[in-house]
Scaffold this motif. Sequence first.
Motif, PDB file in Angstrom:
ATOM      1  N   SER A 272     -33.157  47.459  17.673  1.00 42.15           N
ATOM      2  CA  SER A 272     -34.481  47.695  18.245  1.00 42.15           C
ATOM      3  C   SER A 272     -35.191  48.717  17.366  1.00 42.15           C
ATOM      4  O   SER A 272     -34.565  49.371  16.538  1.00 42.15           O
ATOM      5  CB  SER A 272     -34.379  48.199  19.692  1.00 42.15           C
ATOM      6  OG  SER A 272     -33.599  49.373  19.760  1.00 42.15           O
ATOM      7  N   ASN A 273     -36.502  48.830  17.563  1.00 41.25           N
ATOM      8  CA  ASN A 273     -37.314  49.764  16.781  1.00 41.25           C
ATOM      9  C   ASN A 273     -37.934  50.802  17.698  1.00 41.25           C
ATOM     10  O   ASN A 273     -38.313  50.493  18.824  1.00 41.25           O
ATOM     11  CB  ASN A 273     -38.450  49.048  16.061  1.00 41.25           C
ATOM     12  CG  ASN A 273     -37.976  48.069  15.023  1.00 41.25           C
ATOM     13  OD1 ASN A 273     -36.820  48.072  14.619  1.00 41.25           O
ATOM     14  ND2 ASN A 273     -38.860  47.200  14.589  1.00 41.25           N
ATOM     15  N   LEU A 274     -38.064  52.010  17.164  1.00 38.48           N
ATOM     16  CA  LEU A 274     -38.825  53.076  17.819  1.00 38.48           C
ATOM     17  C   LEU A 274     -39.845  53.553  16.812  1.00 38.48           C
ATOM     18  O   LEU A 274     -39.491  54.063  15.748  1.00 38.48           O
ATOM     19  CB  LEU A 274     -37.918  54.235  18.246  1.00 38.48           C
ATOM     20  CG  LEU A 274     -38.643  55.499  18.737  1.00 38.48           C
ATOM     21  CD1 LEU A 274     -39.486  55.189  19.967  1.00 38.48           C
ATOM     22  CD2 LEU A 274     -37.647  56.601  19.012  1.00 38.48           C
ATOM     23  N   GLU A 275     -41.127  53.350  17.122  1.00 37.75           N
ATOM     24  CA  GLU A 275     -42.210  53.781  16.240  1.00 37.75           C
ATOM     25  C   GLU A 275     -42.739  55.110  16.764  1.00 37.75           C
ATOM     26  O   GLU A 275     -43.321  55.165  17.844  1.00 37.75           O
ATOM     27  CB  GLU A 275     -43.298  52.709  16.210  1.00 37.75           C
ATOM     28  CG  GLU A 275     -44.190  52.821  15.011  1.00 37.75           C
ATOM     29  CD  GLU A 275     -44.954  51.532  14.740  1.00 37.75           C
ATOM     30  OE1 GLU A 275     -46.191  51.618  14.690  1.00 37.75           O
ATOM     31  OE2 GLU A 275     -44.327  50.471  14.577  1.00 37.75           O
ATOM     32  N   LEU A 276     -42.504  56.170  16.001  1.00 35.61           N
ATOM     33  CA  LEU A 276     -42.954  57.500  16.410  1.00 35.61           C
ATOM     34  C   LEU A 276     -44.456  57.638  16.224  1.00 35.61           C
ATOM     35  O   LEU A 276     -45.014  57.122  15.249  1.00 35.61           O
ATOM     36  CB  LEU A 276     -42.268  58.580  15.570  1.00 35.61           C
ATOM     37  CG  LEU A 276     -40.751  58.668  15.652  1.00 35.61           C
ATOM     38  CD1 LEU A 276     -40.235  59.714  14.668  1.00 35.61           C
ATOM     39  CD2 LEU A 276     -40.295  58.989  17.054  1.00 35.61           C
TER      40      LEU A 276
ATOM     41  N   CYS B  49     -37.251  47.893   8.827  1.00 37.83           N
ATOM     42  CA  CYS B  49     -36.740  47.571  10.169  1.00 37.83           C
ATOM     43  C   CYS B  49     -36.649  46.067  10.396  1.00 37.83           C
ATOM     44  O   CYS B  49     -35.738  45.602  11.090  1.00 37.83           O
ATOM     45  CB  CYS B  49     -37.584  48.260  11.241  1.00 37.83           C
ATOM     46  SG  CYS B  49     -37.290  50.050  11.317  1.00 37.83           S
ATOM     47  N   LYS B  50     -37.553  45.290   9.802  1.00 36.14           N
ATOM     48  CA  LYS B  50     -37.461  43.831   9.911  1.00 36.14           C
ATOM     49  C   LYS B  50     -36.206  43.331   9.199  1.00 36.14           C
ATOM     50  O   LYS B  50     -35.511  42.436   9.697  1.00 36.14           O
ATOM     51  CB  LYS B  50     -38.708  43.162   9.327  1.00 36.14           C
ATOM     52  CG  LYS B  50     -39.919  43.257  10.225  1.00 36.14           C
ATOM     53  CD  LYS B  50     -41.126  42.584   9.600  1.00 36.14           C
ATOM     54  CE  LYS B  50     -42.357  42.809  10.450  1.00 36.14           C
ATOM     55  NZ  LYS B  50     -43.570  42.312   9.803  1.00 36.14           N
ATOM     56  N   GLY B  51     -35.921  43.886   8.032  1.00 38.29           N
ATOM     57  CA  GLY B  51     -34.703  43.518   7.307  1.00 38.29           C
ATOM     58  C   GLY B  51     -33.456  43.900   8.093  1.00 38.29           C
ATOM     59  O   GLY B  51     -32.481  43.139   8.153  1.00 38.29           O
ATOM     60  N   LEU B  52     -33.490  45.080   8.695  1.00 36.81           N
ATOM     61  CA  LEU B  52     -32.371  45.529   9.516  1.00 36.81           C
ATOM     62  C   LEU B  52     -32.171  44.575  10.692  1.00 36.81           C
ATOM     63  O   LEU B  52     -31.043  44.144  10.978  1.00 36.81           O
ATOM     64  CB  LEU B  52     -32.609  46.951  10.012  1.00 36.81           C
ATOM     65  CG  LEU B  52     -31.459  47.617  10.754  1.00 36.81           C
ATOM     66  CD1 LEU B  52     -31.424  49.105  10.449  1.00 36.81           C
ATOM     67  CD2 LEU B  52     -31.529  47.389  12.248  1.00 36.81           C
ATOM     68  N   ALA B  53     -33.245  44.196  11.357  1.00 37.79           N
ATOM     69  CA  ALA B  53     -33.158  43.294  12.502  1.00 37.79           C
ATOM     70  C   ALA B  53     -32.620  41.923  12.087  1.00 37.79           C
ATOM     71  O   ALA B  53     -31.794  41.341  12.796  1.00 37.79           O
ATOM     72  CB  ALA B  53     -34.528  43.145  13.170  1.00 37.79           C
ATOM     73  N   ALA B  54     -33.073  41.421  10.949  1.00 38.47           N
ATOM     74  CA  ALA B  54     -32.605  40.114  10.476  1.00 38.47           C
ATOM     75  C   ALA B  54     -31.109  40.144  10.188  1.00 38.47           C
ATOM     76  O   ALA B  54     -30.375  39.224  10.566  1.00 38.47           O
ATOM     77  CB  ALA B  54     -33.389  39.692   9.234  1.00 38.47           C
TER      78      ALA B  54
END
Length: 186
Positions: free
Chosen positions: A147-151, A132-137
Amino acid sequence: SFFPPLYQGAQDAAKAMGVKLNYIPIDEADIEATSARTMQVAIAQKPDAIVVGDFVTSVVDPYIKQAVAAGIPVYVDQSGQDQWQADGAFGFVGQQGPEVGMAAAQRLNGAGSKNILCVINVPGNPYLQAICKGLAAKAKELGIASSNLELPTADSTDQGKVSRDIGAYLQAHKDIDGIFTENAAV
């Protein structure tokens, strides 16, 4: 849904290499406790090597160090890419999280997404967080949002709860137009 293909691949590799495999599964619904138990069992068996997914580093890392101290070579698989050397493991096998996320953002943006949700199905998993950090970058580089959703761990193996969690997030964030999940069932 993540572990059955992993198990089949391990069986196929063991057969091809002519080695004995003892695969000890973990319960995705109780990943922390079962990760600890499987490592305890593996170390007690004194195998020639252990291959382990370091899905919850705070739980698994002490056992990796214990196995290494007992003279058992440990390979970290898939998750734990940033920690395996510090734990004394022999090597790491798997994808690099940030690059996976970057590729996902690129592909979703190519398909028209301008606001991507990245769903983390195992809280605290460094590999999934790295994706998700790579996706955000990459999203930032492309000039799009993410944005992230942590289940919650207990929800990630219950399809009804997963649907409700993601649905509730989408209701509150109506501008999301792309979703990246890190588990086929999610």
